[in-house]
Design a protein around this motif. Structure first.
Motif, PDB file in Angstrom:
ATOM      1  N   ASP A 135      -0.145  -3.254   6.993  1.00 28.21           N
ATOM      2  CA  ASP A 135       0.244  -1.962   6.647  1.00 28.21           C
ATOM      3  C   ASP A 135       0.553  -1.713   5.094  1.00 28.21           C
ATOM      4  N   VAL A 136      -0.028  -0.597   4.689  1.00 29.76           N
ATOM      5  CA  VAL A 136       0.113  -0.381   3.010  1.00 29.76           C
ATOM      6  C   VAL A 136       1.496   0.561   3.139  1.00 29.76           C
ATOM      7  N   GLN A 137       1.260   1.855   3.611  1.00 31.56           N
ATOM      8  CA  GLN A 137       2.343   2.508   4.061  1.00 31.56           C
ATOM      9  C   GLN A 137       3.279   3.328   2.942  1.00 31.56           C
ATOM     10  N   ASN A 138       4.109   2.408   2.389  1.00 39.47           N
ATOM     11  CA  ASN A 138       5.072   2.990   1.490  1.00 39.47           C
ATOM     12  C   ASN A 138       4.618   2.422  -0.189  1.00 39.47           C
ATOM     13  N   ASP A 139       5.274   3.368  -0.831  1.00 42.77           N
ATOM     14  CA  ASP A 139       4.754   3.098  -2.292  1.00 42.77           C
ATOM     15  C   ASP A 139       3.609   2.748  -2.392  1.00 42.77           C
ATOM     16  N   ILE A 148      -4.520  -3.939  -3.343  1.00 41.68           N
ATOM     17  CA  ILE A 148      -5.642  -3.590  -3.112  1.00 41.68           C
ATOM     18  C   ILE A 148      -6.972  -3.953  -4.138  1.00 41.68           C
ATOM     19  N   ARG A 149      -6.275  -3.839  -5.351  1.00 34.15           N
ATOM     20  CA  ARG A 149      -6.983  -4.096  -6.531  1.00 34.15           C
ATOM     21  C   ARG A 149      -7.204  -5.552  -6.595  1.00 34.15           C
ATOM     22  N   VAL A 338       1.237  -7.533   6.073  1.00 36.55           N
ATOM     23  CA  VAL A 338       1.769  -6.328   5.595  1.00 36.55           C
ATOM     24  C   VAL A 338       1.346  -6.279   4.084  1.00 36.55           C
ATOM     25  N   ALA A 339       0.823  -5.234   3.587  1.00 43.09           N
ATOM     26  CA  ALA A 339       0.069  -5.137   2.308  1.00 43.09           C
ATOM     27  C   ALA A 339       1.204  -4.116   1.522  1.00 43.09           C
ATOM     28  N   ALA A 363       0.633  -8.940   1.142  1.00 42.88           N
ATOM     29  CA  ALA A 363      -0.400  -9.863   1.361  1.00 42.88           C
ATOM     30  C   ALA A 363      -1.932  -9.186   1.431  1.00 42.88           C
ATOM     31  N   PHE A 364      -2.757 -10.169   1.444  1.00 40.14           N
ATOM     32  CA  PHE A 364      -3.933  -9.373   1.890  1.00 40.14           C
ATOM     33  C   PHE A 364      -4.747 -10.913   2.218  1.00 40.14           C
TER      34      PHE A 364
END
Ligand SMILES: [Fe+2]
Ligand SMILES: [Fe+2]
Length: 393
Positions: A135-139, A148-149, A338-339, A363-364
């Motif tokens: 989940d990216v989801q917030n902020d 992501i980068r 969770v991301a 994390a990724f």
């Protein structure tokens, strides 16, 4: 007076030009990434002839424009708030050559995007590597973008990004999707994206998928009929990737999954859906999901199951029938991640099945299938390795 009118006409022209510029351009994988790819974009002024131009990457796509092929886009529109409509465009580009780099741009005669590159899957190549996010989801922009980068910098040669749902915290809020696209920026234009839907994307009438899902992406429609673009399959070289919709009917999906896995000759099998099979946080336990899906996952010896939703990171030992497999036996690894910034405390319900459980992190994961082995490298937002496992076939 003349001068004032000319000034306003000039401003109007500038504004129309800006509104006709393609934005939120994204590549999505098709069912057959070796010979096709999907592109989606949008703008605020309806394009008269929206299309994609594409040619094999060369020194100058402009000089070689006569070699390009043109694909007309399907046009749709969606109300993004109480007053504003955007026009969305999607193209499936077919007849591509495996293992080649292409240059493409989207738009129409009045307004084109920049040229971007992508590569088709190479059917001769035995390795497949991709990047997974929970989940990216917030902020999303303020703190999710760096994950992501960082993931792109860590593995720029990943074949695609896979998101496990809850990409945004309110699937109906167009500005949050805007944050996601600003976070991905040009990466989404060069590295294809696929995604599972999370519960936060279920914001439509009667708790259906948000009306922004399908205009935002162009995913395959080859899964359960009731779940277009949230339940689908992709064969990427040696790996079958199956995306399920954990908010959709599980029995129908289990039946489809059983048939799809039985028919597949892929060496590796990966499934992604949002709710975890083995929950790691908040006293949660998705018993129905486990009861319905686990027999199918075990029967077909799925290699990896990717989940989100629990806002923590957990990676199991290889499992079968809810237990650790004996040394030398094959099992399924379950990874929950969770991301984004939202964090839940761990629970211990399935602790004995997990080799690693961590909270309070973003994390990724870089996942690679190569020859007879699968390797999962897990990283924190700072790019530091936090876990690794290699499993042989
Ligand atoms: Fe969720
Ligand atoms: Fe979530």
């Amino acid at each position: 007076m003349k001068l004032i009118i000319s000034f306003w006409v000039f401003l109007l022209c500038i504004s129309l030009l800006a509104q006709s510029e393609p934005e939120r351009i994204i590549l999505n994988l098709t069912e057959t990434p070796s010979n096709s790819i999907a592109v989606t974009w949008r703008n605020y002024v309806k394009s008269s002839q929206p299309r994609t131009q594409i040619l094999q990457a060369s020194v100058s796509p402009v000089k070689d424009l006569s070699l390009s092929a043109s694909y007309n886009a399907d046009t749709d529109s969606v109300l993004i708030d109480s007053v504003n409509i955007v026009y969305t465009y999607s193209v499936v580009i077919s007849d591509l050559v495996p293992g080649k780099k292409y240059a493409y741009r989207v738009g129409d005669a009045d307004s084109w995007s920049e040229w971007n590159h992508f590569s088709t899957a190479d059917t001769e190549f035995e390795n497949t590597r991709f990047t997974y996010f929970g989940d990216v989801q917030n902020d999303i922009l303020s703190q999710g973008s760096r994950v992501i980068r960082e993931a792109y910098k860590t593995s720029p040669n990943s074949a695609f990004f896979l998101f496990g749902g809850d990409l945004v915290t309110d699937g109906l809020d167009d500005s949050l999707w805007g944050e996601l696209f600003e976070s991905g920026g040009w990466i989404f234009r060069t590295m294809p994206v696929i995604a599972a839907a999370g519960n936060h994307e279920y914001r439509g009438p009667d708790n259906s998928i948000t009306k922004l899902w399908r205009p935002t992406f162009t995913f395959p429609e080859n899964g359960v009929d009731l779940l277009p673009e949230t339940c689908y399959k992709i064969k990427y070289n040696n790996v079958l990737i199956i995306i399920l919709d954990s908010k959709g009917p599980l029995d129908l999906q289990a039946e489809w999954l059983d048939k799809t896995l039985a028919e597949s000759s892929a060496k590796w099998k990966v499934i992604c859906f949002h709710y975890p099979v083995y929950s790691i946080a908040r006293g949660r336990d998705n018993t129905e999901l486990r009861e319905i899906m686990l027999p199918v996952i075990d029967k077909h010896e799925v290699d990896l199951v990717l989940n989100g939703h629990d806002h923590a990171f957990g990676r199991t030992f290889p499992l079968r029938n809810n237990e650790l497999v004996h040394t030398g036996e094959r099992g399924t690894i379950y990874l929950t991640s969770v991301a984004g910034t939202k964090q839940y405390e761990l629970n211990s319900t399935f602790k004995k099945l997990h080799e690693v459980m961590m909270d309070n992190l973003q994390a990724f994961h870089i996942i690679e299938f190569s020859g007879d082995s699968m390797e999962i490298l897990s990283y924190g937002a700072d790019g530091e390795l936090i876990d690794s496992i290699k499993a042989d076939k």
